[in-house]
Design an enzyme around this catalytic site. Structure first.
Site, PDB file in Angstrom:
ATOM      1  N   GLU A   9       3.258  22.201 -18.660  1.00 41.64           N
ATOM      2  CA  GLU A   9       4.043  21.552 -19.709  1.00 41.64           C
ATOM      3  C   GLU A   9       4.133  20.046 -19.561  1.00 41.64           C
ATOM      4  OE1 GLU A   9       7.815  23.407 -20.735  1.00 41.64           O
ATOM      5  OE2 GLU A   9       7.016  25.321 -20.080  1.00 41.64           O
ATOM      6  N   ASP A  82       6.295  27.014 -17.920  1.00 38.63           N
ATOM      7  CA  ASP A  82       7.457  27.370 -17.095  1.00 38.63           C
ATOM      8  C   ASP A  82       7.715  28.883 -17.047  1.00 38.63           C
ATOM      9  OD1 ASP A  82       7.922  24.766 -16.416  1.00 38.63           O
ATOM     10  OD2 ASP A  82       9.498  24.416 -17.871  1.00 38.63           O
ATOM     11  N   ASP A  84       9.907  31.164 -17.650  1.00 36.62           N
ATOM     12  CA  ASP A  84      11.050  31.762 -18.342  1.00 36.62           C
ATOM     13  C   ASP A  84      10.625  32.104 -19.763  1.00 36.62           C
ATOM     14  OD1 ASP A  84      10.882  29.277 -19.536  1.00 36.62           O
ATOM     15  OD2 ASP A  84      12.740  28.503 -18.673  1.00 36.62           O
ATOM     16  N   GLU A  86      11.205  30.680 -22.578  1.00 35.36           N
ATOM     17  CA  GLU A  86      10.720  29.523 -23.325  1.00 35.36           C
ATOM     18  C   GLU A  86       9.299  29.172 -22.912  1.00 35.36           C
ATOM     19  OE1 GLU A  86      12.539  25.232 -24.776  1.00 35.36           O
ATOM     20  OE2 GLU A  86      13.383  26.220 -23.024  1.00 35.36           O
ATOM     21  N   TYR A 328      12.227  26.228  -9.295  1.00 32.32           N
ATOM     22  CA  TYR A 328      12.510  26.083 -10.735  1.00 32.32           C
ATOM     23  C   TYR A 328      14.008  26.085 -10.978  1.00 32.32           C
ATOM     24  CZ  TYR A 328      11.834  26.704 -15.753  1.00 32.32           C
ATOM     25  OH  TYR A 328      11.845  26.535 -17.115  1.00 32.32           O
ATOM     26  N   ARG A 330      15.808  26.329 -13.811  1.00 31.85           N
ATOM     27  CA  ARG A 330      16.435  27.136 -14.881  1.00 31.85           C
ATOM     28  C   ARG A 330      16.406  28.589 -14.445  1.00 31.85           C
ATOM     29  NH1 ARG A 330      13.392  23.313 -17.767  1.00 31.85           N
ATOM     30  NH2 ARG A 330      14.704  21.827 -18.869  1.00 31.85           N
ATOM     31  N   HIS A 375      14.205  35.319 -11.095  1.00 31.22           N
ATOM     32  CA  HIS A 375      13.737  34.145 -10.348  1.00 31.22           C
ATOM     33  C   HIS A 375      14.484  34.093  -9.022  1.00 31.22           C
ATOM     34  CE1 HIS A 375      13.129  32.011 -14.496  1.00 31.22           C
ATOM     35  NE2 HIS A 375      12.293  33.005 -14.304  1.00 31.22           N
TER      36      HIS A 375
END
Length: 779
Positions: A9, A82, A84, A86, A328, A330, A375
């Site tokens: 990203e 990423d 997740d 999203e 990570y 989030r 995670h």
């Protein structure tokens, strides 16, 4: 040409990962989202089963073209966005934008790779263990995006019609606003209540002092309001051996209350209780708890915490190349990998000794509602890299946040703290009892490194303190009695930390979105942050009342949390996303159509008053304007009388007469408040319209280089940023953002330089003339 193309990203992450993978891999960045629902009506076709009409973002077209160019001749395309929902959706959208959405089989393999830390081992392992895109996660993210679009693009126009243009409503944003506004109403409705406490300063036979609190009087255990006023406190004061009752603060000239028939009760130690208490550390950070603790301990906003954490995650050059320093950020998980647990134990043993390390690792359970994605917690990628070791490579903010994450991670695997607690009960004659407690740390354990912060002082009930040795039957000497008046306090306004905590407790929204939600509330002027507390603005209160009164179900805390649970069910493959949207949309749009006719704009933005207009005699009303509420004549537009309303009290805001005199007509100047703050205005208005800044600009003593007549003075922009401009404005519009220094540029001869300060390079002088690159630190 490289055989494998990896898409991440961010460009910072791309640079770090490419070094780990070697020449056979080319790493490019998508620069975040590449497709989205356009911000206009009709981007979701409700009639055709909520079909979304995605469009490639204009700023993403050049990045898509760059990726297409590199795709020629590759053997594999690895999507490393990423880890997740999203990130999963970004990978799916990227394939669609590249024309690789399954209609035609490409000449290369397409795989999804997932990693939770940017270290060589983690990246190599992820590339060696690819998988397909998880469509359930994509569907959950699609459903969330479409829901947010449907709410925003139907409710927002409704607010424009009923309140004013430019307002917005969001599925989670509106619930957060409701929390802030309802807390404000609690504060406004709060009525303080007086109560008293009585303490006793005592002394042992060995002259060691202590202070105990009265907990029982005349045989009755005291509750908070059992001593309601000064008279009740004075009566007990006399029965406990007091002589002269202290005067209240501000009443120093009053007549002191003196006990007419003093008594001398015996203060005797009745009971000594000793106990051992263990205290365990807090779990490692999730997104939410990281935001909360960074707000408490570092004063960081949620937005600042997440942007700083992003940089630590993506990679920092620490001398031997770029490396991700944290996992990570989030995440809802409180789990740590076996490798991290072993490393933590080794670090604890070497830094603090064996007694601080655990024989077996400590595991934690997630307490938050709707925790998702398995995670790891937010932790350092290499626990052996201590904050002190990395400090020279980090900015101040990066160091503070890394230090916080490192300490929390290490502390969670340290031994429990052992506390010796002593409670002493003291009698003061029949029916009267005092109590004092003390806590002593026998073994600090994890507390040697880290103790979790608290939101409000009232929460910090554990106060450490050592009591002098006492035994049952000991007689104590009374040195003083300490009656103290208190008043109950209203509930505190939300800070960023407590708002995040409350949203998470209700299960509202996702922790990764909290920073943007709070940012939207302040940017839209629905609320403001003052001394780190949220205060709702007038328009925020009106919007919240409208949504609560007319769309209560959709801003209900439980409804929003249940919707999050349904989205989680979609992500687990337990529910389809289109039926979920049907269940939501039908009742919602029907209610909206009903309210279109029921709700009147004047009911929301106009309040009747008992006052009459001083100019025409018609009734005055309170109106809601762009900058808050104000008094206005109901005879508008024939009569244009208006008057400011004080935000705090709701009363008329009267201007204050200053010591300044108008330099144009000699009348007194008044201190008034406008949209940009307080200013001086002539009291002879409208005959004299002279206005001046309340705080006079500070001169620099430097002549303006543009006009040669004026002086450069220090000013503030509408957003509070300092700049320097000519005092002959608007005749001369010369301005600088940086502090001018009366020194000619040695390179081009421009008559002044400006002072710049950067964290990494320090302070230096620079030429402000366009085209000149002179910098004093590059001489």
């Amino acid at each position: 040409m490289s055989q494998n193309l990896v898409i991440v990203e961010s460009p910072a992450k791309a640079k770090t990962i490419e070094k780990f993978l070697g020449p056979e891999y080319k790493v490019l960045a998508s620069f975040g989202h590449v497709r989205a629902l356009p911000s206009k009506q009709g981007s979701v076709d409700v009639e055709h089963d909520f079909e979304p009409k995605y469009a490639v973002l204009p700023e993403s077209k050049k990045h898509i073209d760059a990726i297409k160019k590199e795709m020629k001749g590759i053997s594999a395309l690895l999507l490393a966005t990423d880890p997740d929902r999203e990130g999963e959706a970004i990978s799916w959208h990227l394939l669609a934008a590249l024309g690789l959405d399954g209609k035609k089989k490409p000449p290369f393999e397409i795989k999804r790779v997932v990693f939770h830390e940017i270290t060589k081992d983690a990246i190599v392992h992820a590339v060696q263990n690819p998988r397909d895109i998880a469509l359930e996660l994509v569907d959950a993210q699609q459903a969330r995006s479409i829901l947010d679009y449907l709410v925003g693009f139907t409710l927002s126009p409704f607010l424009w019609k009923k309140i004013r243009y430019g307002l917005s409503a969001g599925r989670v944003q509106s619930v957060a606003l409701r929390l802030i506004c309802e807390r404000e109403k609690e504060i406004q409705a709060f009525k303080e209540q007086e109560y008293w406490t009585i303490g006793a300063k005592l002394e042992t036979a060995k002259k060691q002092g202590l202070t105990a609190a009265l907990v029982e009087a005349e045989g009755k255990k005291l509750s908070k309001f059992d001593i309601p006023d000064r008279d009740a406190a004075f009566r007990l004061f006399g029965l406990l051996g007091g002589r002269q009752f202290p005067l209240l603060e501000g009443d120093e000239k009053g007549v002191p209350l003196v006990v007419q028939k003093p008594v001398d009760p015996e203060y005797r130690v009745d009971k000594v209780t000793k106990s051992e208490r263990k205290r365990s550390p807090s779990p490692p950070f999730t997104t939410s708890t990281l935001q909360q603790e960074a707000a408490r301990k570092l004063g960081f906003s949620a937005k600042k915490t997440m942007s700083t954490a992003q940089k630590l995650y993506e990679g920092i050059d620490i001398g031997d190349g770029h490396m991700g320093l944290i996992t990570y950020m989030r995440t809802d998980s409180v789990a740590l990998s076996n490798v991290a647990l072993e490393e933590a134990k080794s670090v604890i043993t070497s830094l603090y000794g064996k007694e601080y390390a655990l024989e077996k690792p400590r595991f934690f359970k997630n307490k938050s509602k709707n925790a998702q994605e398995a995670h790891e917690a937010v932790r350092p990628t290499y626990i052996s890299k201590t904050p002190i070791e990395l400090k020279k490579f980090l900015t101040s903010d990066q160091f503070k946040l890394y230090d916080l994450i490192w300490k929390r991670t290490v502390a969670c695997q340290m031994a429990e703290a052992l506390l010796d607690q002593t409670s002493v009960e003291i009698t003061a004659g029949p029916g009267f009892r005092f109590r004092v407690a003390g806590t002593v740390i026998r073994f600090a354990g994890f507390m040697k490194l880290y103790i979790e912060g608290v939101d409000d002082e009232a929460e910090d009930k554990e106060k450490e303190g050592m009591l002098p040795p006492m035994a049952e039957g000991d007689i104590l000497k009374l040195n003083d009695l300490l009656p103290e008046r208190h008043f109950t306090q209203p509930p505190p306004r939300y800070t960023e930390a407590t708002l995040v905590k409350t949203l998470e407790e209700y299960g509202i929204g996702r922790p990764s979105t909290y920073a943007s939600i709070m940012n939207t509330l302040t940017e839209r002027k629905y609320a403001r942050l003052d001394k780190k507390r949220f205060f709702p603005e007038d328009v925020g209160m009106v919007v919240s009342d409208l949504l609560t009164n007319h769309f209560n179900q959709y801003v209900d805390y439980n409804f929003t949390a249940n919707l999050e649970e349904e989205l989680d069910m979609v992500s687990r493959g337990e529910k389809q996303w289109r039926p979920l949207l049907h269940e939501f949309w039908g009742p919602f749009i029907n209610l909206l159509k009903l309210k279109e006719g029921e709700v009147s704009k004047s009911d929301l933005t106009t309040e009747a008053t008992d006052e009459v207009c001083p100019e025409c005699g018609k009734p005055l009303v309170v109106k809601l304007g762009k900058f808050g509420k104000f008094f206005a004549c109901s005879g508008y537009p024939e009569c244009r009388y208006i008057r400011r309303l004080d935000k705090e009290t709701g009363e008329v805001a009267e201007p204050v007469v200053s010591d300044e005199v108008c330099d144009k007509c000699g009348s007194k100047m008044l201190i008034k408040e406008g949209r940009f703050g307080k200013y001086l205005a002539c009291s002879a208005y409208p005959n004299c319209k002279n206005i001046q800044p309340l705080v006079k600009p500070k001169g620099t003593g430097i002549t303006c280089t543009a006009c040669g007549k004026g002086e450069l003075i220090e000013k503030k922009s509408r957003f509070g940023k300092l700049f320097y401009s000519c005092n002959r404005y608007p005749e001369c519009k010369f301005a600088l953002w940086d502090l001018p220094v009366q020194k000619p540029c040695p390179k081009c001869g421009f008559p002044l330089l400006v002072k710049k300060v950067y964290k990494r390079t320090g302070e230096f002088l620079k030429c402000p003339k366009e085209g000149c690159d002179y910098q004093s630190n590059k001489e």
